[in-house]
Design an enzyme around this catalytic site. Sequence first.
Site, PDB file in Angstrom:
ATOM      1  N   CYS A 166      -0.448   2.414   2.217  1.00  0.00           N
ATOM      2  CA  CYS A 166       0.833   1.854   2.635  1.00  0.00           C
ATOM      3  C   CYS A 166       0.659   0.983   3.875  1.00  0.00           C
ATOM      4  O   CYS A 166       1.178  -0.129   3.942  1.00  0.00           O
ATOM      5  CB  CYS A 166       1.785   3.012   2.857  1.00  0.00           C
ATOM      6  SG  CYS A 166       3.091   2.610   3.961  1.00  0.00           S
ATOM      7  N   GLU A 193       1.049   1.461  -5.328  1.00  0.00           N
ATOM      8  CA  GLU A 193       1.439   0.278  -4.548  1.00  0.00           C
ATOM      9  C   GLU A 193       1.492  -0.949  -5.455  1.00  0.00           C
ATOM     10  O   GLU A 193       2.437  -1.723  -5.405  1.00  0.00           O
ATOM     11  CB  GLU A 193       0.449   0.016  -3.398  1.00  0.00           C
ATOM     12  CG  GLU A 193       0.609   0.933  -2.204  1.00  0.00           C
ATOM     13  CD  GLU A 193       1.887   0.683  -1.392  1.00  0.00           C
ATOM     14  OE1 GLU A 193       2.580  -0.316  -1.621  1.00  0.00           O
ATOM     15  OE2 GLU A 193       2.197   1.531  -0.546  1.00  0.00           O
TER      16      GLU A 193
HETATM   17  C1  LIG Z   1       6.000   0.819  -1.262  1.00  0.00           C
HETATM   18  C2  LIG Z   1       5.709   0.473   0.158  1.00  0.00           C
HETATM   19  N1  LIG Z   1       4.472   0.615   0.619  1.00  0.00           N
HETATM   20  C3  LIG Z   1       4.203   0.319   1.895  1.00  0.00           C
HETATM   21  C4  LIG Z   1       5.177  -0.122   2.746  1.00  0.00           C
HETATM   22  C5  LIG Z   1       4.883  -0.446   4.164  1.00  0.00           C
HETATM   23  N2  LIG Z   1       5.204   0.630   5.067  1.00  0.00           N
HETATM   24  C6  LIG Z   1       6.082   1.568   4.796  1.00  0.00           C
HETATM   25  S1  LIG Z   1       6.176   2.760   6.034  1.00  0.00           S
HETATM   26  C7  LIG Z   1       4.998   2.025   6.900  1.00  0.00           C
HETATM   27  C8  LIG Z   1       4.443   2.546   8.158  1.00  0.00           C
HETATM   28  C9  LIG Z   1       5.359   2.878   9.217  1.00  0.00           C
HETATM   29  O1  LIG Z   1       6.536   2.163   9.237  1.00  0.00           O
HETATM   30  C10 LIG Z   1       4.592   0.878   6.239  1.00  0.00           C
HETATM   31  C11 LIG Z   1       3.598   0.000   6.732  1.00  0.00           C
HETATM   32  C12 LIG Z   1       6.470  -0.259   2.223  1.00  0.00           C
HETATM   33  N3  LIG Z   1       7.481  -0.691   2.989  1.00  0.00           N
HETATM   34  N4  LIG Z   1       6.709   0.048   0.942  1.00  0.00           N
END
Ligand SMILES: Cc1ncc(C[n+]2csc(CCO)c2C)c(N)n1
Length: 221
Positions: free
Chosen positions: A136, A206
């Site tokens: 993520c 993802e």
């Molecule tokens: C499906 C999906 N995957 C990754 C993110 C990105 N993201 C989500 S939480 C986080 C870390 C702290 O805020 C990050 C980088 C997203 N928005 N949606």
Amino acid sequence: MPTITSIMRTQAEDLWNKSFNHPFIKELSKGTLPMDTFRYYLKQDHYYLNNFSILHKRIADKIDEPQIKQFLIAGSEGLNDGENEIRETFFKELTITAEEMGTTPIAPNAYSYVSHMYHELNEGTTASACTALLPCYWLYNEIGKQLIADGSPIELYQQFIETYDSPEFTEATNQMIQIIDQFGEQASDGERQRMITAFVRSSYYELNFWEMAYVHEEWHN
Ligand SMILES: Cc1ncc(C[n+]2csc(CCO)c2C)c(N)n1
């Protein structure tokens, strides 16, 4: 010996390349992504982000090491980047109301991704649960860095890209990579394998998150 995160990254290479080249990402950058598709993505991502925050907190509860614990608590409170604020702005601009969210079911891939992370929390190890969160950060940071050069002609998409290229977010990503490498050094071979599998599965979800939004995936009978 290579770091565990470099092994993970190599094993997920094809999935990551497919994410970089997914039409959702290409069209986001060109500015041709239908706003309705971005709207769908934001609504599904709202579920994902809520659960992501809960997972950070639950994993932090299992960890004694103060720096890692603190990082995860900060993550659960949305302090690691500007993501939460920007999402509020997007919701207002696209008039996504609480009522609309209330009538939008979580879609199959978002549900599977979130379920995978809870599965690692409940049935895996602290290290594998934490690893399930890594793509993520890392994938979005790489996407942010790739897209920032050209940006997007659509203001909303440009803001989205900037969130993931920011110095704060890059710093959070690097910290998360270090945390996983630290876990990897302490893990047995079996645990290391479980961590790698958790990483590849999250990378799979993802990739399918873009696809889910692109086709407006729904539960069907
Ligand atoms: C499906 C999906 N995957 C990754 C993110 C990105 N993201 C989500 S939480 C986080 C870390 C702290 O805020 C990050 C980088 C997203 N928005 N949606």
